[in-house]
Scaffold this active site. Sequence first.
Site, mmCIF file in Angstrom:
data_model
loop_
_atom_site.group_PDB
_atom_site.id
_atom_site.type_symbol
_atom_site.label_atom_id
_atom_site.label_comp_id
_atom_site.label_asym_id
_atom_site.label_seq_id
_atom_site.Cartn_x
_atom_site.Cartn_y
_atom_site.Cartn_z
ATOM 1 C CB SER A 167 93.531 43.043 33.070
ATOM 2 O OG SER A 167 94.261 42.152 33.879
ATOM 3 C CG HIS B 261 90.232 44.322 30.342
ATOM 4 N ND1 HIS B 261 89.946 45.493 31.008
ATOM 5 C CD2 HIS B 261 90.547 43.413 31.283
ATOM 6 C CE1 HIS B 261 90.097 45.299 32.310
ATOM 7 N NE2 HIS B 261 90.459 44.051 32.504
ATOM 8 C CE LYS C 208 87.139 43.388 33.599
ATOM 9 N NZ LYS C 208 87.297 43.764 34.999
HETATM 10 C C1 PLP Z 1 91.055 39.666 32.046
HETATM 11 C C2 PLP Z 1 89.916 39.603 33.022
HETATM 12 N N1 PLP Z 1 89.105 38.542 32.996
HETATM 13 C C3 PLP Z 1 88.062 38.444 33.847
HETATM 14 C C4 PLP Z 1 87.803 39.424 34.773
HETATM 15 C C5 PLP Z 1 86.652 39.269 35.716
HETATM 16 O O1 PLP Z 1 85.560 40.024 35.317
HETATM 17 P P1 PLP Z 1 84.488 40.526 36.385
HETATM 18 O O2 PLP Z 1 85.005 41.789 36.990
HETATM 19 O O3 PLP Z 1 83.232 40.684 35.606
HETATM 20 O O4 PLP Z 1 84.373 39.435 37.420
HETATM 21 C C6 PLP Z 1 88.617 40.544 34.835
HETATM 22 C C7 PLP Z 1 88.319 41.631 35.818
HETATM 23 O O5 PLP Z 1 89.057 41.970 36.662
HETATM 24 C C8 PLP Z 1 89.703 40.648 33.946
HETATM 25 O O6 PLP Z 1 90.530 41.705 33.984
#
Ligand code: PLP
Length: 422
Positions: free
Chosen positions: A210, A238, A269
């Site tokens: 991310s 992502h 997202k």
């Molecule tokens: C790589 C990754 N996994 C999981 C998440 C968590 O997702 P959510 O925003 O739906 O809780 C994020 C979000 O920030 C992320 O970037």
Amino acid sequence: MAAGEGTSAQALSAPYNVAFTGGHVLQLMRADPLSFLAADLDSLKQQGLYRHLRILKGEQKARGTFDHRQVVNLSSNNYLGLTTHPRLRDAALEATRTLGVGSGSVRTIAGTMDVHMELERRLASFKRTEAVVVFQSGFAANAGAVAAVLSKDDFVISDELNHASIIDGSRLSRATIKVFPHKDVDAARAVLRGLPAGPRKLVITDGVFSMDGDVGALPELCALAEEFGAIMMVDDAHASGVFGKNGRGTIDHFGMHGRVDIQVGTLSKAIGVLGGYVGGSRTLIEFLYHRARPFLFSTSHPPAVAAACIAAIDVLEQEPQIIEQLWANTTLFKSGLHALGFNTGVSQSPITPVIVGDGALAMKLSDRLFEEGVFAQGIAYPTVARDKARVRTIVTATHSREELQFALDVFAKVGRELSIIH
Ligand SMILES: Cc1ncc(COP(=O)(O)O)c(C=O)c1O
């Protein structure tokens, strides 16, 4: 102190400050046991790392009004612009009209509605897994799944840049956490070689990282997991809606269906709504129905959320040109930043970091961009390494060419002003 007895300074124990005037208690103040938090915040301010929350007035779109300023928005994860897509909006409104605003319970008691089951069926067929369980967020999906599947005698073999929810889930599981350097498959192999044969092992990577926007070493890590009999898990938060056929994610992108035991995706997202899910075998999903704590102990989504997510899957299947537009915009913007001389790291996705090193400089760059009409969030330690502070840009399918060119012009002006480029 017995009931009815008057308050006396003596009867009050240590953390209370009591002031007397003329025999009367004037103030009764408890010393703030959280006062150390203010010291931490002061230290952030001194380092130039203190951030206030930017407030968006109106909808989450490619251009918007944050903190009363019209800006080109390069900070959301709204890759496909689905937060305001008419089909999702209509589905949410219709579900609210017919099903109400809340589910009223956790899934395992009374909070499983038709629409929740329908979403899980649609996601399973979209992701080509036997079954799917939906969680309240991607964070809950990762943390809930890892903590449920492993226990204290087990091992997690985890990329050093994996998301916080994987780290927290690993800690909750009480398994031993073995971190390998970013995408270093040889190091992961050395870890696995050194572990005893008996305990369970989980190899885990993000599909797309991310903060750097690079793609995980999926094929190599998957082969490694197979070689050592380990469980393979990928967090495709992502990548879902971005990589693979119709946005099926990195597992589809690499042609690895059936080889990843636990797949996580987010609905927050590219899908544009809220939630997360785990895909895998029917047995895995039934186990998580019984053991994943966020599933058991936190209320399920409002029907509007589930219905909007179903509509998003329809859009992915029927309007793939949106994903093509996302990639065209990504190429345009990434090559523009590169041509200007910015350090954009190793990105392979619509997430493009502009790495400047120093945390305070990253925040300054972000602030100046904002003043000039471009919102790109500054990110510093502890989210990224101390010497890798950056502003992170994310383009969406809905940015126009003019908006992207405007953003590049602003980056050029501010980058020169701060001597980041020449
Ligand atoms: C790589 C990754 N996994 C999981 C998440 C968590 O997702 P959510 O925003 O739906 O809780 C994020 C979000 O920030 C992320 O970037």
